[in-house]
Design an enzyme around this catalytic site. Structure first.
Site, PDB file in Angstrom:
ATOM      1  CE  LYS A  14     -11.612  22.042  29.762  1.00  0.00           C
ATOM      2  NZ  LYS A  14     -11.240  21.427  28.713  1.00  0.00           N
ATOM      3  NE  ARG A  89     -12.619  17.023  34.581  1.00  0.00           N
ATOM      4  CZ  ARG A  89     -11.588  16.758  33.736  1.00  0.00           C
ATOM      5  NH1 ARG A  89     -11.503  15.432  33.170  1.00  0.00           N
ATOM      6  NH2 ARG A  89     -10.720  17.340  33.315  1.00  0.00           N
ATOM      7  NE  ARG A 128      -2.587  19.736  26.159  1.00  0.00           N
ATOM      8  CZ  ARG A 128      -3.931  19.709  26.694  1.00  0.00           C
ATOM      9  NH1 ARG A 128      -4.687  20.867  26.825  1.00  0.00           N
ATOM     10  NH2 ARG A 128      -4.298  18.696  26.860  1.00  0.00           N
ATOM     11  NE  ARG A 134      -1.331  18.866  30.169  1.00  0.00           N
ATOM     12  CZ  ARG A 134      -2.585  19.303  30.261  1.00  0.00           C
ATOM     13  NH1 ARG A 134      -2.679  20.725  30.190  1.00  0.00           N
ATOM     14  NH2 ARG A 134      -3.587  18.783  30.210  1.00  0.00           N
ATOM     15  NE  ARG A 145      -6.924  13.942  29.421  1.00  0.00           N
ATOM     16  CZ  ARG A 145      -6.461  15.089  28.906  1.00  0.00           C
ATOM     17  NH1 ARG A 145      -5.428  14.876  28.153  1.00  0.00           N
ATOM     18  NH2 ARG A 145      -6.637  16.304  29.170  1.00  0.00           N
TER      19      ARG A 145
END
Length: 189
Positions: A14, A89, A128, A134, A145
């Protein structure tokens, strides 16, 4: 005004695709994840609250998320439109977004869901995490998640499908090929 929801699980692409769409269509990108990270970085009271929730892999309550989103939309009165990334969400969030936009004389034009399987998501987010570090991308939080998405968030799709606004796009493949598919959908709006 063109208002889009870019939908998909964590790691679907996204953020990558949003940036390309912003450049092409001059839309304002509103990522709830980015908003949360900015509040956390600035150590605002809201940021401290959000930090704990995200660190635990939990979703931020609707009231906080919606207030932040509305504030961000209101900061951009001359926008050509918005890309909502990571929001809504839940169905109540989708309903609140609709109410907020209708009050401004606007609407969601379309919802584009990037379709990516769980194996690919896990691979992408692990990569990532190596690059960005992160904290929400570590293996345990990632599983939580992704489970949250497939158990709760995905239920927003029928809400938009019922409004005839949902289009699914294959999110696996070359970035440019996916982008071109997204542009074909958006150009029809």
């Amino acid at each position: 005004m063109l208002n889009l929801v870019l939908f998909g699980p964590p790691g679907a692409g996204k953020g990558t695709q949003s940036q390309k769409l912003i450049d092409k269509y001059q839309l304002v990108h509103i990522s709830t994840g980015d908003l949360f990270r900015a509040h956390i970085k600035n150590q605002s009271p809201l940021g401290q609250q959000v930090s704990k929730l995200i660190a635990d892999g939990e979703l931020v309550p609707d009231s906080i998320t919606i207030a932040m989103l509305e504030e961000e939309v209101d900061k951009n009165p001359d926008a050509k439109g918005f890309i909502f990334d990571g929001f809504p969400r839940t169905v109540p969030q989708a309903e609140e977004l609709d109410k907020f936009l209708v009050a401004k004389g606007e609407k969601i034009n379309g919802v584009i869901a990037l379709d990516v399987d769980q194996d690919e998501l896990t691979r992408r987010i692990a990569e990532r995490h190596k690059i960005s570090g992160r904290p929400d991308d570590d293996a345990e939080k990632l599983k939580k998640r992704i489970d949250e998405y497939f158990n709760k968030t995905i239920h927003v799709l029928p809400y938009y499908q019922g409004q005839d606004k949902l289009i699914k796009v294959n999110g696996i493949g070359e970035i440019e090929v996916i982008f071109n598919s997204l542009c074909e959908v958006i150009d029809n709006y």
